[in-house]
Design an enzyme around this catalytic site. Structure first.
Site, short mmCIF file in Angstrom:
data_model
loop_
_atom_site.label_atom_id
_atom_site.label_comp_id
_atom_site.label_asym_id
_atom_site.label_seq_id
_atom_site.Cartn_x
_atom_site.Cartn_y
_atom_site.Cartn_z
N GLU A 1 9.05 -4.26 10.61
CA GLU A 1 9.46 -2.96 10.04
C GLU A 1 10.10 -2.07 11.09
O GLU A 1 9.56 -1.90 12.19
CB GLU A 1 8.24 -2.27 9.40
CG GLU A 1 8.61 -0.93 8.77
CD GLU A 1 7.61 -0.42 7.74
OE1 GLU A 1 6.70 -1.17 7.32
OE2 GLU A 1 7.76 0.75 7.32
N ASP B 1 0.83 -1.21 0.00
CA ASP B 1 0.00 0.00 0.00
C ASP B 1 0.87 1.26 0.00
O ASP B 1 0.36 2.38 -0.05
CB ASP B 1 -1.05 -0.01 1.12
CG ASP B 1 -0.46 -0.02 2.51
OD1 ASP B 1 0.77 -0.16 2.65
OD2 ASP B 1 -1.25 0.11 3.49
N SER B 2 2.20 1.06 0.01
CA SER B 2 3.14 2.17 -0.20
C SER B 2 2.87 2.84 -1.56
O SER B 2 3.26 3.98 -1.79
CB SER B 2 4.58 1.66 -0.17
OG SER B 2 4.73 0.58 -1.07
N GLU C 1 -1.63 -5.63 8.71
CA GLU C 1 -0.83 -5.06 9.80
C GLU C 1 -1.51 -5.28 11.15
O GLU C 1 -2.73 -5.31 11.24
CB GLU C 1 -0.66 -3.55 9.57
CG GLU C 1 0.12 -3.20 8.32
CD GLU C 1 0.33 -1.68 8.16
OE1 GLU C 1 0.03 -0.90 9.07
OE2 GLU C 1 0.81 -1.31 7.08
N ASP D 1 -1.16 -6.14 -0.17
CA ASP D 1 -1.26 -5.47 1.12
C ASP D 1 -2.70 -4.99 1.28
O ASP D 1 -3.21 -4.26 0.41
CB ASP D 1 -0.37 -4.21 1.01
CG ASP D 1 0.41 -3.94 2.25
OD1 ASP D 1 0.24 -4.66 3.23
OD2 ASP D 1 1.20 -2.98 2.21
N LYS E 1 -1.39 -9.37 2.93
CA LYS E 1 -0.61 -8.93 4.11
C LYS E 1 -1.49 -7.99 4.93
O LYS E 1 -2.14 -7.11 4.36
CB LYS E 1 0.67 -8.22 3.68
CG LYS E 1 1.46 -7.65 4.88
CD LYS E 1 2.86 -7.23 4.50
CE LYS E 1 2.97 -5.86 3.90
NZ LYS E 1 2.48 -4.76 4.77
O1 KIV Z 1 3.50 -1.00 1.65
C1 KIV Z 1 4.59 -1.58 1.51
O2 KIV Z 1 5.24 -1.44 0.48
C2 KIV Z 1 5.03 -2.44 2.60
C3 KIV Z 1 6.39 -2.99 2.64
C4 KIV Z 1 7.53 -2.25 2.19
C5 KIV Z 1 6.64 -3.93 3.75
O3 KIV Z 1 4.25 -2.72 3.46
#
Ligand code: KIV
Length: 266
Positions: free
Chosen positions: A184, A46-47, A116, A85, A114
């Protein structure tokens, strides 16, 4: 033909103490090249809220947007495992919507999701997802979706007590069924201790050299995103300069009448 990476491959890596690589991707062609390069896991992180969409944090991105990027990346990948994510609040309101939001990613090409966080609710979500056939990666330490409750972009696990706390959270996730955990921004010594005390692999995102795997954001690795650079990221190229150079050349050629040429017209 290279074999598809699955949860069994990841388990084998941990059992055989073999490191693996995780890199984010947000579009079809980047995913294709990353896959061709032999990266084990492609993460639609989600970056992308920041790197691809220009948002300030990851909070604003929704399930609908993550789905578009998941479809694009999944189409480009044949060998790597594809992990999506899950965005902010897409798995927090109730288990039924968590399953349907995560399930949507699987239906559209992801192999796992993924999420959190930790605690009773999150472990319930993990159990129900894995029981529904959705493999889950956990994410502990600094969790960007919790930046407001954590009080900023801060290193986590700075004391022995805090490391024990993260280990206990990780053990809960492991028991609930995750097949890997991202750590992280955890100091290296703490991440090493956590890694040695878990049976599932840890994936370092700024958590040092002793985790089982390493993850970075592709735009950092390629030198494309330049708004900020995390201390733990390594730039392997300079895509920003390459893009600038190509765009400037094209601009000049158009204005000077050098583009298109004889070969580029019908
Ligand atoms: O959002 C993301 O890219 C991430 C990772 C870099 C772990 O969660």
């Amino acid at each position: 033909m290279t074999k598809k990476i699955t949860v069994n491959t990841i388990k084998k890596y941990k059992a055989e103490n073999e490191k693996f690589s995780v890199l984010t991707a947000y579009d079809y062609s980047t995913a294709k090249y990353i896959d061709e390069a032999g990266i084990d896991v492609v993460l639609i992180g989600d970056s992308l809220a920041m790197t691809a969409l220009g948002y300030e944090t990851t909070h604003a991105i929704g399930v609908d947007e993550m789905l578009i990027f998941t479809k694009a990346v999944a189409k480009g990948v044949t060998h790597a495992m594809v992990v999506t994510d899950m965005p902010f609040l897409s798995y927090h309101t109730d288990i039924a919507s968590a399953i349907s939001n995560c399930g949507l990613m699987i239906k559209n090409g992801a192999n796992a999701v993924k999420i959190e966080g930790y605690g009773d609710y999150i472990t319930d979500v993990i159990k129900r997802l894995t029981q529904s056939g959705i493999p889950v990666v956990g994410h502990l330490g600094f969790t960007p979706q919790f930046v407001n409750t954590l009080g900023g972009y801060k290193i986590q696990g700075k004391t022995p007590e805090a490391v024990e706390e993260i280990l206990s959270q990780a053990k809960q996730l492991e028991k609930a069924g995750v097949f890997a955990v991202v750590l992280e921004m955890v100091p290296e010594s703490g991440a090493k201790y956590i890694t040695e005390n878990l049976s599932v692999p840890t994936i370092s995102c700024g958590a040092g050299r002793y985790c089982d795997a390493q993850v970075l954001v592709c735009d950092d690795v390629f030198g494309k995103f330049s708004d900020f650079k995390p201390k733990f990221a390594r730039k392997y190229g300079d895509m920003k300069s390459l893009i600038l150079e190509c765009a400037k050349k094209f601009n000049k050629d158009v204005k000077a009448g050098r583009f298109p040429s004889d070969e580029e017209v019908f």
